[in-house]
Design a protein around this motif. Structure first.
Motif, PDB file in Angstrom:
ATOM      1  N   TRP A 257       0.819  -1.221   0.000  1.00 55.18           N
ATOM      2  CA  TRP A 257       0.000   0.000   0.000  1.00 55.18           C
ATOM      3  C   TRP A 257       0.854   1.273   0.000  1.00 55.18           C
ATOM      4  O   TRP A 257       0.356   2.343  -0.291  1.00 55.18           O
ATOM      5  N   GLY A 258       2.116   1.137   0.393  1.00 56.05           N
ATOM      6  CA  GLY A 258       2.991   2.301   0.488  1.00 56.05           C
ATOM      7  C   GLY A 258       2.691   3.174   1.688  1.00 56.05           C
ATOM      8  O   GLY A 258       3.076   4.350   1.732  1.00 56.05           O
ATOM      9  N   ARG A 259       2.042   2.603   2.682  1.00 55.04           N
ATOM     10  CA  ARG A 259       1.681   3.334   3.907  1.00 55.04           C
ATOM     11  C   ARG A 259       1.255   2.319   4.952  1.00 55.04           C
ATOM     12  O   ARG A 259       1.091   1.121   4.649  1.00 55.04           O
ATOM     13  N   ASP A 260       1.057   2.792   6.176  1.00 55.32           N
ATOM     14  CA  ASP A 260       0.550   1.909   7.227  1.00 55.32           C
ATOM     15  C   ASP A 260      -0.932   1.638   6.993  1.00 55.32           C
ATOM     16  O   ASP A 260      -1.714   2.556   6.745  1.00 55.32           O
ATOM     17  N   VAL A 261      -1.295   0.380   7.057  1.00 52.06           N
ATOM     18  CA  VAL A 261      -2.678  -0.048   6.821  1.00 52.06           C
ATOM     19  C   VAL A 261      -3.226  -0.668   8.103  1.00 52.06           C
ATOM     20  O   VAL A 261      -2.534  -1.442   8.772  1.00 52.06           O
ATOM     21  N   LYS A 262      -4.465  -0.331   8.442  1.00 53.71           N
ATOM     22  CA  LYS A 262      -5.105  -0.931   9.607  1.00 53.71           C
ATOM     23  C   LYS A 262      -5.611  -2.320   9.238  1.00 53.71           C
ATOM     24  O   LYS A 262      -6.601  -2.468   8.532  1.00 53.71           O
ATOM     25  N   VAL A 263      -4.888  -3.321   9.705  1.00 56.36           N
ATOM     26  CA  VAL A 263      -5.240  -4.718   9.422  1.00 56.36           C
ATOM     27  C   VAL A 263      -5.985  -5.281  10.622  1.00 56.36           C
ATOM     28  O   VAL A 263      -5.477  -5.285  11.743  1.00 56.36           O
ATOM     29  N   ASN A 264      -7.197  -5.772  10.384  1.00 56.57           N
ATOM     30  CA  ASN A 264      -8.018  -6.311  11.469  1.00 56.57           C
ATOM     31  C   ASN A 264      -7.748  -7.787  11.757  1.00 56.57           C
ATOM     32  O   ASN A 264      -7.836  -8.220  12.908  1.00 56.57           O
ATOM     33  N   HIS A 265      -7.428  -8.545  10.707  1.00 53.61           N
ATOM     34  CA  HIS A 265      -7.264  -9.992  10.920  1.00 53.61           C
ATOM     35  C   HIS A 265      -6.511 -10.585   9.731  1.00 53.61           C
ATOM     36  O   HIS A 265      -6.667 -10.134   8.593  1.00 53.61           O
ATOM     37  N   ILE A 266      -5.693 -11.597  10.015  1.00 50.66           N
ATOM     38  CA  ILE A 266      -4.988 -12.343   8.966  1.00 50.66           C
ATOM     39  C   ILE A 266      -5.172 -13.831   9.255  1.00 50.66           C
ATOM     40  O   ILE A 266      -5.016 -14.275  10.395  1.00 50.66           O
ATOM     41  N   ALA A 267      -5.500 -14.594   8.224  1.00 51.30           N
ATOM     42  CA  ALA A 267      -5.698 -16.032   8.402  1.00 51.30           C
ATOM     43  C   ALA A 267      -5.368 -16.751   7.104  1.00 51.30           C
ATOM     44  O   ALA A 267      -5.336 -16.149   6.026  1.00 51.30           O
ATOM     45  N   ALA A 268      -5.134 -18.041   7.212  1.00 46.78           N
ATOM     46  CA  ALA A 268      -4.868 -18.877   6.041  1.00 46.78           C
ATOM     47  C   ALA A 268      -5.875 -20.003   5.993  1.00 46.78           C
ATOM     48  O   ALA A 268      -6.437 -20.411   7.023  1.00 46.78           O
ATOM     49  N   GLY A 269      -6.108 -20.517   4.787  1.00 45.45           N
ATOM     50  CA  GLY A 269      -7.026 -21.634   4.630  1.00 45.45           C
ATOM     51  C   GLY A 269      -6.443 -22.915   5.187  1.00 45.45           C
ATOM     52  O   GLY A 269      -5.250 -23.002   5.503  1.00 45.45           O
ATOM     53  N   GLU A 270      -7.287 -23.918   5.281  1.00 46.82           N
ATOM     54  CA  GLU A 270      -6.863 -25.220   5.794  1.00 46.82           C
ATOM     55  C   GLU A 270      -7.130 -26.286   4.739  1.00 46.82           C
ATOM     56  O   GLU A 270      -7.845 -26.058   3.759  1.00 46.82           O
ATOM     57  N   GLY A 271      -6.562 -27.459   4.931  1.00 47.79           N
ATOM     58  CA  GLY A 271      -6.786 -28.559   3.996  1.00 47.79           C
ATOM     59  C   GLY A 271      -6.291 -28.215   2.603  1.00 47.79           C
ATOM     60  O   GLY A 271      -5.128 -27.840   2.415  1.00 47.79           O
ATOM     61  N   ASN A 272      -7.166 -28.315   1.613  1.00 45.52           N
ATOM     62  CA  ASN A 272      -6.802 -28.029   0.230  1.00 45.52           C
ATOM     63  C   ASN A 272      -6.624 -26.543  -0.053  1.00 45.52           C
ATOM     64  O   ASN A 272      -6.308 -26.160  -1.183  1.00 45.52           O
ATOM     65  N   PHE A 273      -6.830 -25.700   0.958  1.00 42.55           N
ATOM     66  CA  PHE A 273      -6.725 -24.253   0.757  1.00 42.55           C
ATOM     67  C   PHE A 273      -5.582 -23.642   1.567  1.00 42.55           C
ATOM     68  O   PHE A 273      -5.599 -22.458   1.880  1.00 42.55           O
ATOM     69  N   LYS A 274      -4.565 -24.450   1.872  1.00 46.22           N
ATOM     70  CA  LYS A 274      -3.414 -23.938   2.613  1.00 46.22           C
ATOM     71  C   LYS A 274      -2.634 -22.897   1.809  1.00 46.22           C
ATOM     72  O   LYS A 274      -1.838 -22.159   2.370  1.00 46.22           O
ATOM     73  N   HIS A 275      -2.863 -22.857   0.508  1.00 45.35           N
ATOM     74  CA  HIS A 275      -2.183 -21.890  -0.353  1.00 45.35           C
ATOM     75  C   HIS A 275      -2.904 -20.546  -0.386  1.00 45.35           C
ATOM     76  O   HIS A 275      -2.454 -19.609  -1.049  1.00 45.35           O
ATOM     77  N   ALA A 276      -4.016 -20.432   0.336  1.00 45.51           N
ATOM     78  CA  ALA A 276      -4.849 -19.224   0.290  1.00 45.51           C
ATOM     79  C   ALA A 276      -4.681 -18.401   1.564  1.00 45.51           C
ATOM     80  O   ALA A 276      -4.845 -18.909   2.673  1.00 45.51           O
ATOM     81  N   LEU A 277      -4.362 -17.132   1.402  1.00 46.10           N
ATOM     82  CA  LEU A 277      -4.206 -16.199   2.510  1.00 46.10           C
ATOM     83  C   LEU A 277      -5.335 -15.175   2.458  1.00 46.10           C
ATOM     84  O   LEU A 277      -5.691 -14.683   1.386  1.00 46.10           O
TER      85      LEU A 277
END
Length: 301
Positions: free
Chosen positions: A157-177
């Protein structure tokens, strides 16, 4: 000199206009009988976010309302993808427009994918198509990994961003953030350095947010953008498979009843609208949208 040919149809999915939604090329040839090198070469020639190779359907039987056929998804990098929501919707639209199929009352298409999974598409009223995909829960990241991703988001973003939550998928979606940013960050209006997301180590990097007051266009419950190093330009216009993770997350966060249809919107430059449903018991999602044919022809190889 080219010695083989195959018909193709280019479709933009989750859109009713040719300059909206997510384009995909649909090429009608048997993907099981075609070398991967050829599939990759054709995908490179079309340079679309996704190319779907669909085994041609022979003459229909009297009264037949369901089609069964094979499908493969190949990116411009030559990578075969096990799942592609917009590619499936595009393939269904292209298949229904084939001269031997159009107007024959087909109500359902079942595509068999690379890993023998069956993706079903239903033909709905007013030109809408609906497909069902598996859903995935979202698992929080370890603190050190979360901080690494937060730093990458700030760089993108080129700046500080207010991030509320970060998570990754499970099982066949481990490649998804999945990265939820605050609604005040204006996801749709943000200029993003997409190349930064090549450093996350995830193939799907979806940034999502709730809707700021007064910003709703179609009564959507949430918006998103998806960034990936394997798509042209680094941003996918409308990513169906990203919603396998997004939909359960937002249903749980907003307390939406399982089985109730809501609206989601992807806010890339082209953008797209999806009617979505989560079945919490069956752990599936449904994506319903329009698709528009933008070109047809014959390719040679």
């Amino acid at each position: 000199m080219a010695s083989q040919s195959a018909p193709f149809t280019c479709v933009t999915a989750f859109a009713s206009e040719p300059f909206e939604g997510n384009p995909a090329a649909v090429i009608f040839l048997d993907p099981l009988a075609t070398p991967q090198k050829t599939l990759h070469g054709l995908a490179l020639n079309f340079n679309a976010p996704m190319v779907a190779f669909v085994k041609p359907v022979e003459a229909l039987q009297s009264g037949q309302t369901t089609i069964h056929t094979d499908i493969r998804f190949v990116t411009i990098t030559g990578t075969s993808s096990a799942l592609c929501g917009h590619g499936t919707l595009a393939a269904a639209k292209a298949l229904l427009a084939c001269p031997n199929i159009t107007g024959k009352g087909i109500a359902e298409i079942q595509f068999r994918t690379l890993n023998d999974q069956i993706i079903t598409v239903w033909v709905r009223d007013a030109g809408f198509l609906e497909l069902e995909l598996p859903s995935s829960s979202a698992k929080s990241l370890p603190k050190e990994e979360e901080e690494r991703i937060r730093a990458l988001v700030n760089r993108a973003w080129g700046r500080d961003v207010k991030v509320n939550h970060i998570a990754a998928g499970e099982g066949n979606f481990k490649h998804a953030l999945m990265i939820e940013i605050d609604e005040t960050e204006d996801l749709a209006g943000s200029k993003v350095n997409t190349s930064v997301f090549s450093e996350t180590r995830y193939g799907i990097n979806t940034v999502t947010s709730a809707i700021a007051p007064g910003k709703r266009l179609v009564e959507e419950q949430f918006v998103s953008r998806m960034f990936s190093p394997v798509v042209p330009g680094g941003e996918d216009h409308v990513c169906g498979s990203a919603h396998c993770l997004l939909i359960p997350y937002w249903y749980n966060k907003h307390g939406i009843e399982s089985g109730k249809q809501i609206v989601a919107r992807q806010v890339s430059e082209r953008g797209g609208v999806l009617k979505v449903t989560w079945d919490g018991e069956r752990k599936t999602i449904r994506l319903c949208g329009e698709a528009t044919i933008i070109s047809t022809g014959v390719c040679y190889f």
